[in-house]
Write a protein that holds these residues in place. Structure first.
Motif, PDB file in Angstrom:
ATOM      1  N   ARG A 289       0.849  -1.188   0.000  1.00  0.00           N
ATOM      2  CA  ARG A 289       0.000   0.000   0.000  1.00  0.00           C
ATOM      3  C   ARG A 289       0.883   1.236   0.000  1.00  0.00           C
ATOM      4  N   LEU A 290       0.549   2.167  -0.871  1.00  0.00           N
ATOM      5  CA  LEU A 290       1.323   3.406  -0.996  1.00  0.00           C
ATOM      6  C   LEU A 290       0.400   4.601  -0.812  1.00  0.00           C
ATOM      7  N   GLN A 291       0.964   5.716  -0.392  1.00  0.00           N
ATOM      8  CA  GLN A 291       0.204   6.959  -0.313  1.00  0.00           C
ATOM      9  C   GLN A 291       1.036   8.035  -0.979  1.00  0.00           C
ATOM     10  N   ALA A 292       0.510   8.596  -2.061  1.00  0.00           N
ATOM     11  CA  ALA A 292       1.221   9.633  -2.799  1.00  0.00           C
ATOM     12  C   ALA A 292       1.588  10.771  -1.854  1.00  0.00           C
TER      13      ALA A 292
ATOM     14  N   HIS B 206      11.167   4.923   1.569  1.00  0.00           N
ATOM     15  CA  HIS B 206      11.212   5.241   0.142  1.00  0.00           C
ATOM     16  C   HIS B 206      10.016   6.101  -0.229  1.00  0.00           C
ATOM     17  N   ALA B 207      10.224   7.052  -1.132  1.00  0.00           N
ATOM     18  CA  ALA B 207       9.135   7.898  -1.612  1.00  0.00           C
ATOM     19  C   ALA B 207       8.062   7.015  -2.234  1.00  0.00           C
ATOM     20  N   ALA B 208       6.818   7.235  -1.844  1.00  0.00           N
ATOM     21  CA  ALA B 208       5.700   6.399  -2.293  1.00  0.00           C
ATOM     22  C   ALA B 208       4.877   7.088  -3.382  1.00  0.00           C
ATOM     23  N   THR B 209       5.446   8.060  -4.047  1.00  0.00           N
ATOM     24  CA  THR B 209       4.737   8.830  -5.065  1.00  0.00           C
ATOM     25  C   THR B 209       5.103   8.279  -6.438  1.00  0.00           C
TER      26      THR B 209
ATOM     27  N   THR C 257       5.968   8.464   2.343  1.00  0.00           N
ATOM     28  CA  THR C 257       6.985   7.433   2.193  1.00  0.00           C
ATOM     29  C   THR C 257       6.398   6.082   2.591  1.00  0.00           C
ATOM     30  N   VAL C 258       7.082   5.029   2.175  1.00  0.00           N
ATOM     31  CA  VAL C 258       6.684   3.677   2.542  1.00  0.00           C
ATOM     32  C   VAL C 258       7.883   2.988   3.177  1.00  0.00           C
ATOM     33  N   HIS C 259       7.614   2.215   4.204  1.00  0.00           N
ATOM     34  CA  HIS C 259       8.640   1.429   4.882  1.00  0.00           C
ATOM     35  C   HIS C 259       8.413  -0.035   4.525  1.00  0.00           C
ATOM     36  N   LEU C 260       9.411  -0.655   3.927  1.00  0.00           N
ATOM     37  CA  LEU C 260       9.338  -2.073   3.583  1.00  0.00           C
ATOM     38  C   LEU C 260      10.510  -2.789   4.244  1.00  0.00           C
TER      39      LEU C 260
ATOM     40  N   VAL D  20      -2.174   1.037  -4.439  1.00  0.00           N
ATOM     41  CA  VAL D  20      -1.990  -0.335  -3.960  1.00  0.00           C
ATOM     42  C   VAL D  20      -1.609  -1.211  -5.142  1.00  0.00           C
ATOM     43  N   ILE D  21      -0.769  -2.182  -4.857  1.00  0.00           N
ATOM     44  CA  ILE D  21      -0.422  -3.194  -5.847  1.00  0.00           C
ATOM     45  C   ILE D  21      -0.514  -4.534  -5.122  1.00  0.00           C
TER      46      ILE D  21
END
Length: 163
Positions: A73-76, A93-96, A79-82, A157-158
């Motif tokens: 799940r990403l939010q423009a 990482h930038a989630a845009t 950032t996303v933490h994986l 989302v992917i």
């Protein structure tokens, strides 16, 4: 590896690094460490099907103690933490990710894709990769999301599921 590279690889293979649908939850936890179970698992127990275990922005849906779905799940504008085993780095990482950039990256990688009609409606747009059957869903930015192109559609989302 960038987040976009990881997502394109997911679109091509249906796997996120060593994770794949059909693997046992205990195998995934051996790779990722213990996940954060959905509150339903906490209340009803680990044999409850259809709820995710989470590792930051990565969710693994579990059915009969096996991975039946993989979601990022990403939010423009954020950032996303994986887990670092999935996307090596100690930083978020930038989630845009614009739809045009993602589709272009799929094309460059030779990953076929088509519009997913059942998930394309209103302002939402979806594609499904072939043959891995990974679905990517794009949304317009919300008012509180800082993005470079207010008119663009962004990956929200992917995911992949097995039936």
């Amino acid at each position: 590896m960038t987040l976009l590279d990881l997502l394109v690889e997911f679109g091509l293979t249906g796997q996120i690094g060593p994770l794949y649908c059909g693997m046992r939850l205990d195998q995934a936890e051996e790779i990722l460490g213990p996940g954060r179970p959905h509150p339903a698992h906490v209340l009803k127990g680990p044999d409850l099907d259809g709820y995710p275990y989470s590792w930051g922005g990565l969710d693994l849906v579990v059915t009969q103690r096996s991975v039946s779905g993989i979601w990022i799940r990403l939010q423009a504008g954020s950032t996303v933490h994986l887990p670092s085993i999935i996307l090596p780095s100690s930083r978020p990482h930038a989630a845009t990710i614009l739809r045009a950039d993602f589709v272009s990256a799929l094309d460059v990688a030779g990953c076929a894709h088509k519009i997913e009609q059942s998930l394309t409606f209103g302002t939402q747009f979806s594609i499904r990769t072939q043959p891995a059957s990974v679905c990517a869903v794009f949304f317009p930015p919300r008012a509180d999301e800082y993005v470079p192109d207010r008119e663009g559609l962004y990956l929200g989302v992917i995911h992949k599921h097995i039936t």
